[in-house]
Scaffold this motif. Structure first.
Motif, PDB file in Angstrom:
ATOM      1  N   SER A  54      57.453 102.698  53.036  1.00 57.41           N
ATOM      2  CA  SER A  54      57.717 104.111  53.310  1.00 57.41           C
ATOM      3  C   SER A  54      58.788 104.614  52.349  1.00 57.41           C
ATOM      4  O   SER A  54      58.502 104.950  51.206  1.00 57.41           O
ATOM      5  CB  SER A  54      58.129 104.291  54.771  1.00 57.41           C
ATOM      6  N   LEU A  55      60.028 104.647  52.776  1.00 62.22           N
ATOM      7  CA  LEU A  55      61.127 105.118  51.929  1.00 62.22           C
ATOM      8  C   LEU A  55      61.649 103.956  51.095  1.00 62.22           C
ATOM      9  O   LEU A  55      62.155 102.974  51.633  1.00 62.22           O
ATOM     10  CB  LEU A  55      62.234 105.691  52.813  1.00 62.22           C
ATOM     11  N   THR A 109      58.908 106.408  46.932  1.00 64.67           N
ATOM     12  CA  THR A 109      58.204 106.038  48.154  1.00 64.67           C
ATOM     13  C   THR A 109      57.043 105.128  47.778  1.00 64.67           C
ATOM     14  O   THR A 109      56.697 104.978  46.600  1.00 64.67           O
ATOM     15  CB  THR A 109      57.653 107.276  48.892  1.00 64.67           C
ATOM     16  N   GLN A 127      53.602 110.748  54.098  1.00 65.88           N
ATOM     17  CA  GLN A 127      54.744 110.036  53.524  1.00 65.88           C
ATOM     18  C   GLN A 127      55.968 110.945  53.450  1.00 65.88           C
ATOM     19  O   GLN A 127      57.091 110.526  53.772  1.00 65.88           O
ATOM     20  CB  GLN A 127      54.366 109.526  52.121  1.00 65.88           C
ATOM     21  N   ALA A 165      59.421 110.160  55.623  1.00 69.75           N
ATOM     22  CA  ALA A 165      60.735 109.982  55.001  1.00 69.75           C
ATOM     23  C   ALA A 165      61.746 110.924  55.636  1.00 69.75           C
ATOM     24  O   ALA A 165      62.893 110.539  55.921  1.00 69.75           O
ATOM     25  CB  ALA A 165      60.628 110.230  53.494  1.00 69.75           C
ATOM     26  N   ASN A 198      66.146 110.881  46.420  1.00 71.26           N
ATOM     27  CA  ASN A 198      64.738 110.560  46.646  1.00 71.26           C
ATOM     28  C   ASN A 198      63.892 111.835  46.663  1.00 71.26           C
ATOM     29  O   ASN A 198      64.200 112.774  47.400  1.00 71.26           O
ATOM     30  CB  ASN A 198      64.577 109.822  47.977  1.00 71.26           C
TER      31      ASN A 198
END
Length: 464
Positions: free
Chosen positions: A139-140, A145, A163, A167, A209
């Protein structure tokens, strides 16, 4: 009053770009996403003198065969897998919001985080002082990702939106100081883009991110545009993990003598030289493929070889063969037809089997393109680039032919006639490509150099 400290230990599999974890309070332990060779996890638990009580999978893996089922069997641990993943073996079915009491002062909260797969779970690890961190699987990741196309390109956009939401859910539910412990992203093709860093927190991910900085539409567009090819063997990993992998077998393969090696080479079988490429170019058995253990051997071999085809391993020492055997079972290549150890001169049935590979730098290529090839080398009739599509799109040598390494064995007839100068990003893939070309009878020069040096050395380039 003292509180019990929780320690999280990393078990890295750098050749595949993955990490497994062992979390412990000093007595009980939790394993997350263990690789198939579970002896490493058991050895760590033994050194720490802890008992593994729980084994958890964040998802059904597509890049390696899991060791979770076997580790749970060997230790008697509870084996947690997403309830939505229908599997034929006994496991604890997990759903969003479940809480697992690993020890009196250590528990795990299950969080649904679809995106990398539809049923992906993350696990928030809680100690006496609250949330310590979160096991995020695919996932993260650190600065990125997990990719969203492994279940088929037709699902990629839908999963990318999941996704993004997953996150953000982690960032909203958990404190900024929570550590992030991903499984993928250390060179794995399971990450959407290259991960960065070796350690992170949710607070740091909020700053860097894309899933936490970009709006959903922008994130989806950026994620989908960056996806490149992934190894062909991934098609077999999910199937094996859903069925329940067999216990690992690391016994040494049968030993082949020089006559058997010659016969296998004459039949066109894959005989892989595990030495580093410097040793390979100096001397090797003609017809062997160079995939040294100093690089991601299993990834490229698993990507190129026909699944189930006979495979023979050549190493300088039995330890090299054992290391290769370990790496290959992680991706489900359980059968190795034969192996041999020693120097090429010892493994050759006759001296005419010995071969070498001419090499050059990008400086030499620049000179050769200007009509001044280094002494003893043929001028380049073809410059072959075997990097992946995104690398080629970023920049490439003007006039070069592009065939990614995983496709080369099936596209050799597309390489134009004449002397081939082959390169990649560092020399590892180019050496594998050069060995394939030489096996096919082509005149080849290996450009064993970093691609970043091409333009400074005067090689004409095309930039994105």
């Amino acid at each position: 009053m003292t509180t019990t400290a929780i320690d999280v230990h990393v078990i890295s599999t750098s050749s595949l770009g993955d990490r497994s974890y062992l979390a412990t309070d000093g007595a009980s332990a939790l394993a997350v996403d263990p690789q198939r060779d579970v002896d490493r996890v058991l050895a760590l638990a033994g050194r720490l003198d802890v008992r593994i009580t729980h084994v958890l999978e964040t998802h059904i893996h597509n890049d390696y065969v899991s060791g979770g089922l076997e580790l749970a069997r060997l230790t008697g641990a509870a084996y947690g897998v997403a309830a939505a993943d229908g599997v034929p073996f006994e496991r604890v079915p997990l759903t969003d919001g479940d809480v697992l009491e690993v020890a009196p002062a250590m528990r795990v909260k299950v969080l649904a985080t679809p995106g990398h797969t539809f049923h992906h779970l993350s696990y928030a690890l809680e100690g006496p002082d609250g949330v310590e961190g979160v096991f995020t699987g695919g996932s993260l990741l650190f600065g990125t990702t997990g990719r969203t196309d492994l279940l088929g390109h037709h699902h990629a956009e839908d999963l990318a939106r999941h996704q993004h939401a997953s996150a953000r859910r982690l960032a909203e539910l958990l404190p900024e100081g929570a550590r992030v412990w991903p499984t993928h992203g250390f060179g794995s093709f399971c990450s959407a883009t290259q991960a960065s860093g070796d350690d992170s927190t949710l607070g740091q991910e909020k700053e860097h991110n894309p899933a936490l900085r970009l709006a959903a539409d922008d994130f989806v567009r950026e994620t989908l545009s960056g996806l490149d090819a992934y190894p062909a063997y991934y098609a077999h990993m999910g199937v094996a993990n859903l069925a329940g992998p067999d216990p690992v077998d690391l016994r040494a393969p049968a030993q082949a003598d020089p006559d058997e090696l010659r016969d296998r080479l004459e039949r066109g079988e894959w005989v892989v030289d595990l030495r580093n490429r410097k040793a390979y170019v100096g001397s090797h058995l003609a017809g062997t493929i160079s995939l040294g253990l100093d690089g991601p051997m299993a990834t490229w071999l698993g990507w190129m070889i026909e699944w189930g085809a006979p495979l023979t391993l050549l190493g300088e020492t039995p330890d090299q063969v054992a290391q290769a055997r370990r790496e290959l079972v992680r991706i489900g290549i359980d059968r190795v037809a034969a192996a041999a150890t020693g120097e090429p001169e010892e493994l050759a049935a006759s001296p005419d089997q010995l071969a070498s590979l001419p090499t050059a730098t990008f400086g030499g290529l620049a000179d050769a393109l200007n009509g001044s090839a280094p002494d003893g080398l043929p001028g380049p009739d073809v410059v072959l680039d075997v990097r992946l599509k995104n690398e080629w799109a970023a920049s490439h040598v003007r006039g070069a032919v592009h065939i990614p390494l995983p496709e080369l064995a099936g596209r050799l007839d597309e390489v134009p006639a004449g002397a081939v100068w082959v390169h990649c990003g560092s020399g590892y893939r180019a050496t594998a490509a050069a060995s394939l070309l030489a096996r096919a009878g082509r005149q080849v020069v290996l450009v064993d150099d970093a691609f970043a040096r091409a333009e400074p050395e005067g090689v004409p380039m095309v930039a994105a």
